[in-house]
Design an enzyme around this catalytic site. Structure first.
Site, short mmCIF file in Angstrom:
data_model
loop_
_atom_site.label_atom_id
_atom_site.label_comp_id
_atom_site.label_asym_id
_atom_site.label_seq_id
_atom_site.Cartn_x
_atom_site.Cartn_y
_atom_site.Cartn_z
N LEU A 75 22.40 50.98 6.55
CA LEU A 75 22.23 51.38 5.15
C LEU A 75 21.50 50.26 4.40
CD1 LEU A 75 25.77 52.87 4.89
CD2 LEU A 75 23.64 54.16 4.63
N CYS A 79 14.24 47.93 1.58
CA CYS A 79 14.28 46.63 0.90
C CYS A 79 14.64 45.50 1.85
CB CYS A 79 15.22 46.70 -0.30
SG CYS A 79 15.55 45.10 -1.03
N CYS A 84 11.37 44.18 0.03
CA CYS A 84 11.72 43.06 -0.88
C CYS A 84 12.13 41.79 -0.13
CB CYS A 84 12.87 43.40 -1.80
SG CYS A 84 13.08 45.11 -2.22
N HIS A 134 21.69 43.82 6.99
CA HIS A 134 21.93 45.20 7.45
C HIS A 134 23.41 45.40 7.80
CE1 HIS A 134 17.77 45.86 7.38
NE2 HIS A 134 17.45 45.75 8.64
N PHE A 496 20.40 22.90 -20.79
CA PHE A 496 19.19 22.10 -20.63
C PHE A 496 19.24 21.35 -19.30
CE2 PHE A 496 16.35 18.59 -21.54
CZ PHE A 496 15.27 19.28 -22.05
P1 FAD Z 1 14.16 53.22 0.67
O1 FAD Z 1 14.91 51.97 0.56
O2 FAD Z 1 12.83 53.18 1.33
O3 FAD Z 1 15.12 54.23 1.41
C1 FAD Z 1 14.69 55.45 1.90
C2 FAD Z 1 15.54 55.76 3.11
O4 FAD Z 1 15.32 57.11 3.48
C3 FAD Z 1 15.21 54.91 4.33
O5 FAD Z 1 16.36 54.22 4.75
C4 FAD Z 1 14.73 55.93 5.36
O6 FAD Z 1 15.11 55.60 6.67
C5 FAD Z 1 15.41 57.20 4.89
N1 FAD Z 1 14.77 58.45 5.28
C6 FAD Z 1 13.51 58.87 4.99
N2 FAD Z 1 13.33 60.10 5.49
C7 FAD Z 1 14.49 60.46 6.08
C8 FAD Z 1 14.93 61.62 6.79
N3 FAD Z 1 14.15 62.67 6.98
N4 FAD Z 1 16.19 61.63 7.28
C9 FAD Z 1 17.02 60.56 7.11
N5 FAD Z 1 16.65 59.47 6.46
C10 FAD Z 1 15.40 59.42 5.95
N6 FAD Z 1 11.54 45.98 -5.68
C11 FAD Z 1 12.17 45.06 -6.44
O7 FAD Z 1 12.89 45.43 -7.37
N7 FAD Z 1 12.02 43.72 -6.19
C12 FAD Z 1 11.22 43.26 -5.19
O8 FAD Z 1 11.09 42.05 -5.00
C13 FAD Z 1 10.54 44.20 -4.40
N8 FAD Z 1 9.72 43.78 -3.41
C14 FAD Z 1 9.05 44.71 -2.69
C15 FAD Z 1 8.16 44.26 -1.72
C16 FAD Z 1 7.41 45.17 -1.00
C17 FAD Z 1 6.45 44.67 0.03
C18 FAD Z 1 7.58 46.57 -1.25
C19 FAD Z 1 6.79 47.57 -0.47
C20 FAD Z 1 8.47 47.03 -2.19
C21 FAD Z 1 9.21 46.10 -2.93
N9 FAD Z 1 10.11 46.51 -3.91
C22 FAD Z 1 10.73 45.58 -4.68
C23 FAD Z 1 10.40 47.94 -4.13
C24 FAD Z 1 11.71 48.35 -3.43
O9 FAD Z 1 11.65 47.97 -2.08
C25 FAD Z 1 11.91 49.85 -3.55
O10 FAD Z 1 11.79 50.25 -4.90
C26 FAD Z 1 13.29 50.30 -3.03
O11 FAD Z 1 13.55 49.76 -1.78
C27 FAD Z 1 13.32 51.84 -2.99
O12 FAD Z 1 14.58 52.29 -2.56
P2 FAD Z 1 14.74 53.81 -2.09
O13 FAD Z 1 16.18 53.98 -1.78
O14 FAD Z 1 14.11 54.71 -3.06
O15 FAD Z 1 13.89 53.92 -0.75
C1 KPC Z 2 19.76 40.99 0.29
C2 KPC Z 2 20.23 42.29 -0.13
O1 KPC Z 2 20.86 42.45 -1.17
C3 KPC Z 2 19.98 43.41 0.77
S1 KPC Z 2 18.84 44.59 0.19
C4 KPC Z 2 19.85 45.68 -0.75
C5 KPC Z 2 20.00 47.04 -0.20
S2 KPC Z 2 21.00 47.91 -1.27
O2 KPC Z 2 22.21 47.08 -1.63
O3 KPC Z 2 21.45 49.15 -0.66
O4 KPC Z 2 20.25 48.19 -2.51
#
Ligand code: FAD
Ligand code: KPC
Length: 518
Positions: A75, A79, A84, A134, A496
């Protein structure tokens, strides 16, 4: 893995996740579903990333019964796996390496002239290290948050109340689409050659260290963040940007300071560039990039291309199975309660489009849960603080100076370094992590600006380049939304030496009836 909630320690989770990532079929579905609960699920979250996990946690905390289905064996989603967390590791390395290169041969810093450091070693470090977070996410979700889940199992939508995964059919009162987004493809010949990478592929498939030149395509957060890291390793970095780099930083002066420091580190930023072709060699590996620029055709020889052209919502399945409405960018359209166009189906996180950030993923998940549990909610992300990394941390909220002057007649600006011709020779602002720069390379110690409406005395913008200010922006933004004045800001108790100097500057000026800039 047995059905039902058998206990796994964090390290046992780590071992299981690594095994499942290496051999997904052999491990099979990871099932944590209660046999002793006859209630129908309140919601099935398709995707257990930040949006799905926080939505499910909130629903469970409210007494509801959520189920998460995710195709990864953990889960937390993208990110911690490829977005991230690696970005922050690379940005940490960029800051450390810039310091080491700036002071190479001085103080205790070793000589680094001509030395290129390994990118692959850092990627390998990440690949090993990411299992820890993870494992914690699985442990926390199961043992502490009491969430039911099915992992290592892709979900297939059957209808608006039914999902199939790992050969089982699950029904719920509501579906929450939380499938996230993926790197947008590069539309150019040669885009699929070996050595052409995105943020996803670099952490999964980097097999060898890039050579001395890297081409980065894009000018948004990811392109800048990864480009600065590559540069800090001692490589030549050519950034091809279609429009303008760092465009999302709202204040022009802050943006210029950031770009000046990037160029000073040697990054070649080419604006108005369109990639025409990625050229390959006989072995199918990238050999160079050809681009059209304002100055004509540009050819750069390289064995490594990184492109970051934004993210594309994974909306395909929801359209095919349910016919949900999408916007022009492919994001699922939702209302303030996170409801899609299909009754009983909600969507959250990156899937619903910009801003694709963690705050929105987590909050939208939680708001959807509350809506499904019968609360009246209104989720409209607006006026959020934001940040990115160059070699520095850049944080901002509210308006840039130009926008402020367009909207307000009496704009007051408080900033450091002072706005004089030799201002950059002043080692201010300075704070933890920039003290060596402040003493020995003052122009590198950072930049900060507070923008006020002189009539109401309210803060309307804040901007910072340096280190350690981002945390403050999370809280400062809440105060600014509540109408924070210079008087209230100047009356806070500062710790500070703090990186932003906002309290100090506000207090120096707050005694003025008619505010003036500084
Ligand atoms: P995700 O975390 O992508 O989760 C989607 C989930 O759906 C995945 O676990 C996937 O396996 C699952 N899934 C998809 N299809 C299916 C299916 N058919 N069946 C079962 N499971 C499925 N945001 C910040 O706020 N700070 C940062 O510093 C930052 N850095 C970033 C750096 C990079 C390079 C990138 C690309 C993004 C960054 N972001 C950052 C953005 C952030 O990562 C995303 O906004 C966030 O992770 C989105 O969460 P989500 O749950 O919407 O999607
Ligand atoms: C370092 C860290 O917090 C892991 S990335 C967070 C995944 S979640 O808590 O499900 O937004």
């Amino acid at each position: 893995m047995p059905t039902g909630p058998s206990f796994l320690s964090i390290s046992q989770w780590g071992e299981l996740i690594e095994e499942a990532l290496a051999h997904p079929q052999a491990v099979g579905p990871i099932r944590n579903i209660r046999d002793d609960d006859a209630r129908v699920f309140d919601a099935i979250f398709i995707g257990g990333g930040a949006a799905g996990r926080f939505g499910a946690a909130y629903m469970r905390a409210m007494g509801g019964r959520p189920l998460i289905v995710d195709c990864w064996p953990f889960l937390g989603g993208s990110c911690p796996h490829n977005a991230c967390v690696p970005h922050h590791l690379f940005s940490d390395c960029a800051a450390e390496l810039m310091l080491a290169r700036t002071f190479a041969g001085e103080l205790w810093f070793p000589e680094l002239k001509g030395k290129i450091t390994s990118i692959k070693e850092v990627v390998d470090l990440f690949r090993k290290g990411r299992t820890g977070p993870h494992a914690v996410m699985n442990y926390q979700s199961k043992e502490q948050l009491d969430i039911e889940f099915l992992l290592n199992a892709p979900a297939r939508i059957v209808d608006a109340k039914t999902v199939e995964a790992a050969g089982e059919i699950f029904s719920a009162r509501a579906l929450v689409l939380a499938c996230g987004a993926e790197a947008a493809p590069l539309d150019a010949p040669g885009a699929h050659l070996a050595g052409v990478h995105t943020y996803e592929s670099i952490v999964e498939t980097l097999g060898r260290d890039p050579g001395p030149t890297i081409v980065v395509i894009g000018g948004g957060k990811t392109a800048i963040e990864y480009g600065c890291f590559f540069n800090a390793t001692g490589r030549r970095v050519v950034m091809l940007v279609r429009h303008r780099p760092l465009e999302l930083i709202p204040d022009a002066e802050t943006r210029a300071y950031g770009l000046d420091r990037m160029r000073e580190q040697g990054i070649e930023i080419i604006e108005g560039a369109t990639v025409v072709e990625i050229a390959g060699d006989a072995s199918g590996r990238v050999a160079g990039v050809i681009a059209e620029t304002a100055a004509g055709r540009l050819e750069v020889a390289t064995d490594f291309v990184f492109h970051a052209l934004g993210e594309r919502p994974r909306s395909h399945m929801a359209v095919e199975a349910l016919g949900v409405d999408l916007d022009a960018k492919g994001a699922v359209i939702v209302d303030d309660s996170l409801r899609t166009s299909v009754p009983g189906v909600y969507a959250v996180g990156d899937l619903i489009g910009a801003p694709m950030e963690m705050f929105k993923a987590r909050k939208s998940g939680a708001y959807a849960a509350r809506a499904i549990m019968g609360e009246t909610v209104s989720y409209r992300p607006s006026d959020w603080p934001d940040f990115l990394h160059t070699h520095y941390e850049v944080s901002w909220l509210g308006l840039g100076e130009d926008a402020a002057r367009a909207r307000y007649r009496n704009v007051v600006v408080l900033k450091l370094p002072p706005d004089t011709p030799d201002g950059l020779n002043v080692g201010l602002p300075a704070g933890d992590r920039t003290m060596l720069y402040a003493m020995a390379r003052p122009h590198m110690s950072g930049f900060q600006k507070l923008i006020l409406d002189g009539d109401t005395r309210r803060v309307i913008g804040a901007h910072h380049i340096g280190y350690g200010a981002k945390d403050a922006f999370q809280y400062l933004n809440a105060l600014v939304k509540r109408g924070l004045t210079i008087d209230e800001l100047g009356d806070l108790d500062e710790l500070f030496l703090n990186p932003t100097y906002f309290i100090q500057l506000a207090r120096l000026r707050a005694g003025q009836t008619s505010l003036t800039s500084m």
